[in-house]
Design a protein around this motif. Structure first.
Motif, mmCIF file in Angstrom:
data_model
loop_
_atom_site.group_PDB
_atom_site.id
_atom_site.type_symbol
_atom_site.label_atom_id
_atom_site.label_comp_id
_atom_site.label_asym_id
_atom_site.label_seq_id
_atom_site.Cartn_x
_atom_site.Cartn_y
_atom_site.Cartn_z
ATOM 1 N N HIS A 149 54.468 -20.394 -22.854
ATOM 2 C CA HIS A 149 53.025 -20.479 -22.619
ATOM 3 C C HIS A 149 52.537 -19.270 -21.823
ATOM 4 C CE1 HIS A 149 52.873 -24.494 -24.251
ATOM 5 N NE2 HIS A 149 53.672 -24.983 -23.314
ATOM 6 N N ARG A 159 47.152 -17.205 -18.909
ATOM 7 C CA ARG A 159 47.109 -17.013 -17.450
ATOM 8 C C ARG A 159 45.676 -16.781 -16.973
ATOM 9 N NH1 ARG A 159 51.510 -13.292 -18.837
ATOM 10 N NH2 ARG A 159 50.214 -11.548 -18.082
ATOM 11 N N LEU A 168 43.839 -20.121 -16.968
ATOM 12 C CA LEU A 168 44.172 -20.942 -15.805
ATOM 13 C C LEU A 168 43.495 -20.408 -14.547
ATOM 14 C CD1 LEU A 168 47.947 -21.636 -16.509
ATOM 15 C CD2 LEU A 168 46.022 -23.193 -16.835
ATOM 16 N N ALA A 218 40.100 -21.650 -14.373
ATOM 17 C CA ALA A 218 40.042 -23.096 -14.137
ATOM 18 C C ALA A 218 40.154 -23.451 -12.661
ATOM 19 C CB ALA A 218 41.164 -23.782 -14.913
ATOM 20 N N ALA A 248 37.466 -20.898 -19.381
ATOM 21 C CA ALA A 248 38.899 -21.190 -19.409
ATOM 22 C C ALA A 248 39.292 -21.805 -20.748
ATOM 23 C CB ALA A 248 39.263 -22.126 -18.265
ATOM 24 N N LEU A 258 41.721 -20.324 -23.909
ATOM 25 C CA LEU A 258 42.844 -21.061 -24.476
ATOM 26 C C LEU A 258 42.710 -21.167 -25.991
ATOM 27 C CD1 LEU A 258 43.398 -23.948 -21.890
ATOM 28 C CD2 LEU A 258 44.840 -21.950 -22.269
ATOM 29 N N PHE A 268 43.230 -28.141 -13.238
ATOM 30 C CA PHE A 268 43.809 -27.892 -14.547
ATOM 31 C C PHE A 268 43.629 -29.080 -15.489
ATOM 32 C CE2 PHE A 268 46.880 -24.826 -12.275
ATOM 33 C CZ PHE A 268 45.990 -23.776 -12.438
ATOM 34 N N VAL A 298 44.795 -29.232 -19.314
ATOM 35 C CA VAL A 298 46.132 -28.689 -19.047
ATOM 36 C C VAL A 298 46.831 -29.632 -18.079
ATOM 37 C CG1 VAL A 298 47.456 -26.792 -18.055
ATOM 38 C CG2 VAL A 298 45.438 -26.305 -19.451
ATOM 39 N N MET A 356 49.615 -30.471 -15.403
ATOM 40 C CA MET A 356 50.541 -29.850 -14.462
ATOM 41 C C MET A 356 51.176 -30.910 -13.580
ATOM 42 S SD MET A 356 49.904 -26.826 -11.639
ATOM 43 C CE MET A 356 49.112 -27.874 -10.396
#
Length: 565
Positions: A313, A320, A323, A326, A369, A373, A417, A422, A424
């Motif tokens: 990723h 990056r 993120l 975000a 963001a 993606l 995120f 996303v 995490m």
């Protein structure tokens, strides 16, 4: 229970019992601390002991084995360097009384202090200096310090196994040593800011074995304090070096205890500890203690998220950058740090000349963001999580424990995120364990390259200790472990070229421009997402005099500490 209520509850408990209780972890009890303001006017005295607190236990006490702030918290008191930075980052002599530089700027002749002794009584000489830096060039040395000696003539040949001796290091006599570099090298002297180790104790030990050798847990230096003992998981005890060449320390003994921030703060409130880091949320309550002084350190550092570029990723810069967009940095700073922090967009600290104020800024923009993606080929699945080629954008953030602000930041990052799809996960671990992931080892204990499976992302702090050239070991493509600290596996030809150009540029303004270009490119690539800069708060019992923390570390001037009762 909210963490913010911790100190209030502790204060209530302390008021209900007799204050000034003795430590259960220190090797012997301390005298009761002052419970009023009298310590502010009492004269410092010679002797006495202090107990100080650290957020993490050291991993190594040999300063050449992947040194971290947890290690230097102790080793700064045990070892001396040829040179040290002053408060303006100007390098001044320590073990070196003075030095001369040749007209061509390539040969440095250091004149050493006389009558310096190792803690075991052996005389310190130029041979110890030569041994220390020549060891860093050996091919079997793999603990992160080769960059310090790499500019010296012959170091590369030794490092590659083509020669046995570093020809550019010459011992003139017991008190004089000469280094010759292959080219002009602007930060060379700054790279010598690292503890010198004794030849007579390590000359027959391969640098490959240093981490496992007894010296690593029973060090002998030339510094103001001598190592006494290390009780794993509890404390390290040091005693004053009465023969210290700069004059004996005022204190007889320092005990360094380890524990998470709240535990150590509780120990401070109970007067078991004289000095401790303070969570920012607890500052107002700490200021109400009549026996406490709040000290703030303006560190030349920033906190960041680091990504493993080998992860499928994070190989894509757009992921990056997404993120980064975000992250609501302003809300993180406002809710966790308040007036003691500020948002950061660059990897170089804002109050240092290496900082470029005009770098790309990935401000909080969830829509941007998600757009990035999607540009990277990701789409949301039925669970609302972005995925690509059937693989969800899910990763684990390694969060070293011990620092409250960092732990709270990680929780808010998770929320940020998840808002954009996303996922995490957070994994709490102590700092030494994180080091084993970032700087992994083979089964035989030797360092190896980082792989995609070692870790995915982490949160840490980093900054300038002596010179911004320190960043070369973190971002230069040839400094990936075991050759340096580039554990994010970042490789960019432009950054490599700029990092090499800046070391050869002796004109400060021109060198600054080169480093600014490095900062700009790193800000664009976001292999590190800068989060914020933070003042480091400490609380000290008023019986402690001379405590003056700064970017060099809280124990850097421990020789000058005293107690007034």
């Amino acid at each position: 229970m909210k963490k913010g209520s911790f100190l209030a509850l502790m204060l209530a408990a302390v008021l209900a019992i007799t204050t000034g209780c003795a430590s259960t972890a220190s090797p012997e009890p301390q005298a009761p601390a002052n419970s009023g303001n009298a310590g502010e006017t009492a004269l410092p005295k010679e002797g006495g002991s202090l107990t100080i607190a650290s957020e993490s236990e050291p991993g190594n006490l040999n300063p050449h084995i992947w040194p971290t702030s947890s290690d230097t918290f102790v080793t700064h008191m045990i070892f001396d360097s040829l040179v040290i930075p002053d408060k303006e980052l100007k390098m001044v002599g320590s073990l070196a009384e003075k030095w001369d530089v040749s007209k061509d700027g390539k040969t440095y002749t250091f004149h050493l202090q006389k009558n310096v002794k190792w803690h075991d009584g052996t005389p310190f000489t130029a041979k110890d200096v030569a041994f220390t830096f020549a060891s860093l060039a050996k091919p079997e040395y793999d603990a992160g310090g080769y960059w310090r000696v790499s500019p010296v003539v012959g170091a590369e040949e030794v490092h590659e196994g083509k020669a046995q001796e570093v020809s550019g290091i010459k011992v003139i006599d017991d008190n004089t040593i000469e280094f010759t570099t292959t080219d002009k090298f602007a930060p060379f002297i700054s790279g010598l800011f690292i503890g010198i180790v004794p030849e007579h104790l390590l000359k027959d030990v391969s640098p490959k074995e240093w981490a496992k050798h007894a010296f690593n847990r029973n060090p002998v230096g030339t510094g103001p304090f001598k190592f006494v003992k290390w009780e794993t998981g509890q404390y390290i005890e040091l005693a004053a070096n009465k023969d210290y060449f700069k004059g004996a320390p005022k204190l007889d003994k320092i005990v360094a205890r380890f524990g998470d921030t709240n535990t150590m703060l509780a120990a401070f409130i109970n007067k078991e500890v004289d000095l401790a880091p303070v969570p920012i949320a607890e500052i107002p309550s700490v200021q109400s203690l009549d026996y406490a002084d709040l000290k703030l350190s303006n560190d030349l550092s920033m906190y960041y998220i680091g990504f493993n570029a080998l992860n499928e990723h994070f190989q894509d810069k757009k992921v990056r950058q997404a993120l980064a967009h975000a992250v609501d940095k302003q809300s993180i700073v406002g809710s966790i740090l308040g007036e003691y922090g500020k948002v950061s967009f660059g990897v170089f600290p804002s109050n240092h000349w290496s900082h470029n104020p005009d770098v790309p800024q990935y401000t909080y923009d969830p829509a941007k963001a998600e757009a990035l993606l999607q540009e990277a080929g990701y789409a949301k699945n039925g669970k609302g999580i972005y995925e690509k080629n059937g693989k969800e954008l899910v990763f684990t953030l390694e969060v070293p424990t011990g620092k409250t602000e960092r732990e709270k930041t990680a929780a808010l990052l998770k929320q940020n995120f998840e808002k954009i799809g996303v996922k995490m996960e957070l994994r709490a671990l102590d700092f030494p364990t994180l080091v084993t992931k970032l700087l992994p080892k083979n089964a035989d204990g030797t360092q190896r390259k980082v792989t995609a499976n070692d870790y995915q992302a982490y949160i840490l702090g980093f900054g300038v200790e002596a010179d911004p050239d320190e960043y070369r070991s973190y971002f230069g493509s040839k400094y990936m472990p075991p050759n340096g600290y580039n554990f994010v596996s970042y490789a960019d030809p432009q950054v490599d070229q700029l990092l090499e150009q800046q070391v050869a540029e002796v004109d400060l303004e021109k060198r600054k421009n080169l480093i600014w270009e490095v900062g700009k490119k790193l800000a664009e690539d976001e292999i590190w997402i800068p989060l914020y800069e933070q003042q480091a708060p400490y609380v000290a019992n008023k019986r402690l005099g001379g405590f003056d923390p700064d970017f060099r570390g809280p124990t850097f001037n421990a020789k000058d500490w005293s107690v007034n009762q």
